[in-house]
Every structure is written in C-alpha cells, then in structure tokens.
Design a protein around this motif. Structure first.
Motif, PDB file in Angstrom:
ATOM      1  N   ARG A 280       1.066  -1.680   0.034  1.00  0.00           N
ATOM      2  CA  ARG A 280      -0.318   0.182  -0.122  1.00  0.00           C
ATOM      3  C   ARG A 280       0.529   1.489   0.069  1.00  0.00           C
ATOM      4  O   ARG A 280       2.051   1.240   0.918  1.00  0.00           O
ATOM      5  N   VAL A 281       0.823   1.926  -1.395  1.00  0.00           N
ATOM      6  CA  VAL A 281       1.453   3.655  -1.361  1.00  0.00           C
ATOM      7  C   VAL A 281       0.153   4.634  -1.103  1.00  0.00           C
ATOM      8  O   VAL A 281      -0.391   4.799  -1.996  1.00  0.00           O
ATOM      9  N   GLU A 282       0.630   5.650   0.161  1.00  0.00           N
ATOM     10  CA  GLU A 282      -0.288   6.635  -0.218  1.00  0.00           C
ATOM     11  C   GLU A 282       0.855   8.132  -0.443  1.00  0.00           C
ATOM     12  O   GLU A 282       2.250   7.719  -0.313  1.00  0.00           O
ATOM     13  N   TYR A 283       0.627   8.679  -1.179  1.00  0.00           N
ATOM     14  CA  TYR A 283       0.907   9.370  -2.573  1.00  0.00           C
ATOM     15  C   TYR A 283       0.033  10.663  -3.412  1.00  0.00           C
ATOM     16  O   TYR A 283      -1.183  10.579  -2.966  1.00  0.00           O
ATOM     17  N   LYS A 284       0.761  12.021  -3.266  1.00  0.00           N
ATOM     18  CA  LYS A 284      -0.217  13.106  -3.529  1.00  0.00           C
ATOM     19  C   LYS A 284       0.837  13.885  -4.682  1.00  0.00           C
ATOM     20  O   LYS A 284       2.094  13.461  -4.300  1.00  0.00           O
ATOM     21  N   TRP A 285       0.041  14.780  -5.297  1.00  0.00           N
ATOM     22  CA  TRP A 285       0.982  15.889  -6.558  1.00  0.00           C
ATOM     23  C   TRP A 285       1.462  16.540  -6.487  1.00  0.00           C
ATOM     24  O   TRP A 285      -0.301  17.334  -5.790  1.00  0.00           O
TER      25      TRP A 285
ATOM     26  N   ALA B 207     -11.632   3.119 -15.979  1.00  0.00           N
ATOM     27  CA  ALA B 207     -11.932   4.108 -15.816  1.00  0.00           C
ATOM     28  C   ALA B 207     -10.843   5.058 -15.301  1.00  0.00           C
ATOM     29  O   ALA B 207     -10.247   4.133 -14.484  1.00  0.00           O
ATOM     30  N   ARG B 208     -11.552   6.243 -14.824  1.00  0.00           N
ATOM     31  CA  ARG B 208     -10.030   7.367 -14.236  1.00  0.00           C
ATOM     32  C   ARG B 208     -10.891   7.315 -12.667  1.00  0.00           C
ATOM     33  O   ARG B 208     -11.588   6.372 -12.168  1.00  0.00           O
ATOM     34  N   GLY B 209      -9.861   7.481 -11.733  1.00  0.00           N
ATOM     35  CA  GLY B 209     -10.011   7.356 -10.669  1.00  0.00           C
ATOM     36  C   GLY B 209      -9.482   8.261 -10.029  1.00  0.00           C
ATOM     37  O   GLY B 209      -9.449   7.533  -8.267  1.00  0.00           O
ATOM     38  N   ALA B 210      -8.042   9.209 -10.155  1.00  0.00           N
ATOM     39  CA  ALA B 210      -7.245   9.993  -8.691  1.00  0.00           C
ATOM     40  C   ALA B 210      -8.123  11.090  -8.572  1.00  0.00           C
ATOM     41  O   ALA B 210      -8.974  11.760  -9.860  1.00  0.00           O
ATOM     42  N   ARG B 211      -7.191  11.233  -7.914  1.00  0.00           N
ATOM     43  CA  ARG B 211      -7.862  12.323  -7.171  1.00  0.00           C
ATOM     44  C   ARG B 211      -7.414  14.184  -7.360  1.00  0.00           C
ATOM     45  O   ARG B 211      -6.525  13.739  -7.729  1.00  0.00           O
ATOM     46  N   PRO B 212      -7.972  14.929  -7.178  1.00  0.00           N
ATOM     47  CA  PRO B 212      -7.285  16.098  -7.780  1.00  0.00           C
ATOM     48  C   PRO B 212      -5.532  16.582  -7.020  1.00  0.00           C
ATOM     49  O   PRO B 212      -5.732  15.663  -6.189  1.00  0.00           O
ATOM     50  N   VAL B 213      -4.780  17.547  -8.006  1.00  0.00           N
ATOM     51  CA  VAL B 213      -3.438  17.618  -7.260  1.00  0.00           C
ATOM     52  C   VAL B 213      -3.699  18.210  -5.830  1.00  0.00           C
ATOM     53  O   VAL B 213      -4.607  18.961  -5.055  1.00  0.00           O
ATOM     54  N   GLY B 214      -3.140  17.731  -4.769  1.00  0.00           N
ATOM     55  CA  GLY B 214      -2.735  18.027  -3.467  1.00  0.00           C
ATOM     56  C   GLY B 214      -3.686  17.370  -2.189  1.00  0.00           C
ATOM     57  O   GLY B 214      -3.773  16.975  -1.288  1.00  0.00           O
TER      58      GLY B 214
ATOM     59  N   LEU C 216      -2.000   3.314  -3.625  1.00  0.00           N
ATOM     60  CA  LEU C 216      -2.642   2.235  -4.688  1.00  0.00           C
ATOM     61  C   LEU C 216      -2.037   1.295  -3.984  1.00  0.00           C
ATOM     62  O   LEU C 216      -1.449   1.735  -2.550  1.00  0.00           O
ATOM     63  N   ARG C 217      -3.128   0.004  -4.471  1.00  0.00           N
ATOM     64  CA  ARG C 217      -2.564  -1.281  -3.326  1.00  0.00           C
ATOM     65  C   ARG C 217      -2.585  -2.315  -4.018  1.00  0.00           C
ATOM     66  O   ARG C 217      -3.160  -2.268  -5.187  1.00  0.00           O
ATOM     67  N   ILE C 218      -1.087  -2.910  -4.150  1.00  0.00           N
ATOM     68  CA  ILE C 218      -1.131  -4.344  -4.984  1.00  0.00           C
ATOM     69  C   ILE C 218      -1.268  -4.687  -3.820  1.00  0.00           C
ATOM     70  O   ILE C 218      -0.493  -5.578  -3.679  1.00  0.00           O
ATOM     71  N   VAL C 219      -2.006  -6.234  -4.817  1.00  0.00           N
ATOM     72  CA  VAL C 219      -1.919  -7.929  -3.722  1.00  0.00           C
ATOM     73  C   VAL C 219      -1.287  -8.833  -4.839  1.00  0.00           C
ATOM     74  O   VAL C 219      -1.985  -8.673  -6.018  1.00  0.00           O
TER      75      VAL C 219
ATOM     76  N   HIS D   2      -6.922   1.108  -6.361  1.00  0.00           N
ATOM     77  CA  HIS D   2      -6.341   2.536  -6.420  1.00  0.00           C
ATOM     78  C   HIS D   2      -8.024   3.533  -5.936  1.00  0.00           C
ATOM     79  O   HIS D   2      -9.289   3.465  -6.323  1.00  0.00           O
ATOM     80  N   ASN D   3      -7.380   3.979  -4.414  1.00  0.00           N
ATOM     81  CA  ASN D   3      -8.863   4.477  -3.946  1.00  0.00           C
ATOM     82  C   ASN D   3      -9.462   3.884  -3.090  1.00  0.00           C
ATOM     83  O   ASN D   3     -11.421   4.128  -3.470  1.00  0.00           O
ATOM     84  N   GLY D   4      -9.228   2.720  -3.526  1.00  0.00           N
ATOM     85  CA  GLY D   4     -10.960   1.743  -3.053  1.00  0.00           C
ATOM     86  C   GLY D   4     -11.064   0.997  -3.970  1.00  0.00           C
ATOM     87  O   GLY D   4     -11.889   0.241  -3.659  1.00  0.00           O
ATOM     88  N   SER D   5     -10.702   1.053  -5.510  1.00  0.00           N
ATOM     89  CA  SER D   5     -11.601   0.926  -6.356  1.00  0.00           C
ATOM     90  C   SER D   5     -10.602   0.169  -6.917  1.00  0.00           C
ATOM     91  O   SER D   5      -9.754   0.290  -7.401  1.00  0.00           O
ATOM     92  N   ALA D   6     -10.821  -1.439  -7.056  1.00  0.00           N
ATOM     93  CA  ALA D   6     -10.589  -2.490  -8.048  1.00  0.00           C
ATOM     94  C   ALA D   6      -9.592  -2.094  -9.465  1.00  0.00           C
ATOM     95  O   ALA D   6     -11.624  -0.768 -10.719  1.00  0.00           O
ATOM     96  N   THR D   7      -8.891  -1.467  -9.805  1.00  0.00           N
ATOM     97  CA  THR D   7      -8.804  -1.352 -11.620  1.00  0.00           C
ATOM     98  C   THR D   7      -7.557  -2.129 -12.020  1.00  0.00           C
ATOM     99  O   THR D   7      -7.970  -2.256 -13.536  1.00  0.00           O
ATOM    100  N   VAL D   8      -6.816  -3.888 -12.116  1.00  0.00           N
ATOM    101  CA  VAL D   8      -6.506  -4.148 -12.574  1.00  0.00           C
ATOM    102  C   VAL D   8      -6.640  -5.444 -11.813  1.00  0.00           C
ATOM    103  O   VAL D   8      -6.646  -5.644 -10.872  1.00  0.00           O
ATOM    104  N   ASP D   9      -7.171  -6.777 -12.340  1.00  0.00           N
ATOM    105  CA  ASP D   9      -7.534  -7.802 -11.496  1.00  0.00           C
ATOM    106  C   ASP D   9      -6.826  -8.756 -12.819  1.00  0.00           C
ATOM    107  O   ASP D   9      -7.452  -9.145 -13.544  1.00  0.00           O
ATOM    108  N   VAL D  10      -5.847  -9.358 -12.715  1.00  0.00           N
ATOM    109  CA  VAL D  10      -5.026 -10.575 -13.535  1.00  0.00           C
ATOM    110  C   VAL D  10      -4.394 -11.226 -13.567  1.00  0.00           C
ATOM    111  O   VAL D  10      -3.660 -11.290 -12.225  1.00  0.00           O
TER     112      VAL D  10
END
Length: 234
Positions: A94-99, A158-165, A170-173, A183-191
């Motif tokens: 799990r990685v927390e980040y912001k622009w 679909a998009r899922g990023a929050r605004p700058v600041g 991000l979670r990778i399992v 990303h932000n609690g919604s699955a983006t890739v399951d592969v």
C-alpha cells in the motif's frame, strides 16, 4: 557434614546421568533451513531516512528528499527510482501519494530487478500514477497510462485519481501470478499474468516470481509519498 553433602550430591548427579535423555531432532535433510516466519505488515519508509531503499546502479538520486516525514520526488530530468533492498514474492503493498503540482506522471514498480532511467528498459512490472486532470505536457488522454493500470498488461476502464494536493492510495496485491491493483478503494486491474506469457520476450518480469518494490519520480511534477507499507496477501 561436608563429606556427607558431597556424597549425596554425587549420588544425585549419577542418577540424573543415567536417566533416559530426550531425543535430539535430526537436522533438516540437505541443510535446508526452516520455513520463514509469516510476513507481518510493516512500514517500508520510516519518515526520517531512506533506510531500506537503494538507488539503482548508474542512476542519480538528486530527485529525492525527506520533508516533514514525507518522501518527496522532485523532477530534475530523467526518471529516477528508489528500490527496496528486500525482495518480495507474494505481498499486499500500500502506497500513499499526492501530487504537489499539476501534470504529473510516474510509476510504482513491483517484482523489479533493474531500473534504468528509461521506463521502457526497466526490468519489472510498472503501475501508472497520473494526474488525470492536467495531463503531462498537454497530451491527450491515453488510456494506456491511466492511474492504476499495469503498463503493457492491462488498462483500467475508468479514471480514479483525486485532484492535485489530495492524498491517494495505491494497493497492489500479488499472490503467485494473480495480481490485483486497487486505487482509492476501487479495483482497477485484476489479472492472471500467465495469460500474458506471450509478452515475456519484451516483459520478462511477467514470469519472475519475486523482486523489489520501486518508487518512481518522473520529470513532469513533484510527487510526495506518505506511508508505504507491505504485508502478506489476504
């Protein structure tokens, strides 16, 4: 009296010596070590130093600084990386980040082994992080680079990023060849990476069972990483 006590002590010692001993378990065959203890969740970034991280050979490190307990990647040219010193196979990262400014695009890597400055030469699997409101360099939207997608593997719908600041998570399992990205609690890739084995010539990490975690800082905008934690997959 001293002689009597000494004689009694010797007699007790003799009895204990003659008692049957607990069998000593034999060592593992072939010198194999015991199985490792279960992985517990812990912080990969301590908020003070870059302990546990290294700069890949042949690359620069002037992008990176630590401010107020946060890891800051400031663009100074080519892509720069920090790689975890430890390698992981199955995990829940799990990685927390912001622009801090608009127009950012960088990557978080897993099962990484080499990290040159050119992203297309990295030996690992790469997940996109992108400011989706102000795209880098005024580019049109390329779904290939949507946040939460694994480059050359699968793109989010679909998009899922929050605004700058604002903070994002991000979670990778990873469990074997099955990889889930949220990303932000919604699955983006399951592969299942085995379904992409035809790409192994250009993307060898598809078949690599373990590797390092990588945090990237690209040239377009300053990124801030907060808490970075890893643990066993659920």
């Amino acid at each position: 009296g001293a002689l009597v006590a000494l004689a009694a002590g010797c007699a007790v010692a003799a009895v204990l010596y003659l008692l049957p001993k607990e069998p000593v378990p034999p060592p593992p065959r072939g010198g194999a070590s015991p199985p490792p203890a279960p992985l517990a969740r812990w912080d990969l970034f301590d908020g003070r130093t870059r302990t546990g991280w290294r700069v890949p050979a042949g690359t620069r490190s002037d992008n990176w600084s630590i401010r107020d307990g946060l890891l800051v990647g400031t663009p100074h040219g080519p892509m720069q990386w920090l790689l975890s010193e430890a390698e992981y196979d199955d995990f829940d990262l799990r990685v927390e980040y912001k622009w801090l400014e608009p127009g950012g695009h960088t990557l978080v890597g897993f099962r990484m082994h080499e990290a040159p400055t050119e992203p297309d030469r990295v030996l690992g699997l790469l997940v996109n992080l992108r400011d989706e409101e102000t795209l880098p360099g005024g580019e049109p939207e390329y779904p290939l680079y949507r946040t939460g997608g694994i480059q050359q593997i699968e793109t989010p719908a679909a998009r899922g990023a929050r605004p700058v600041g604002e903070w994002n998570e991000l979670r990778i399992v990873a469990r074997g060849q099955r990889v889930l990205v949220e990303h932000n609690g919604s699955a983006t890739v399951d592969v299942n990476l085995d379904q992409h084995s035809a790409k192994v010539a250009k993307l060898p990490a598809v078949k690599m069972p373990r590797g390092r975690v990588g945090l990237g800082a690209h040239r377009w905008a300053t990124i801030v990483y907060g808490r970075v934690t890893i643990g066993p997959p659920p």
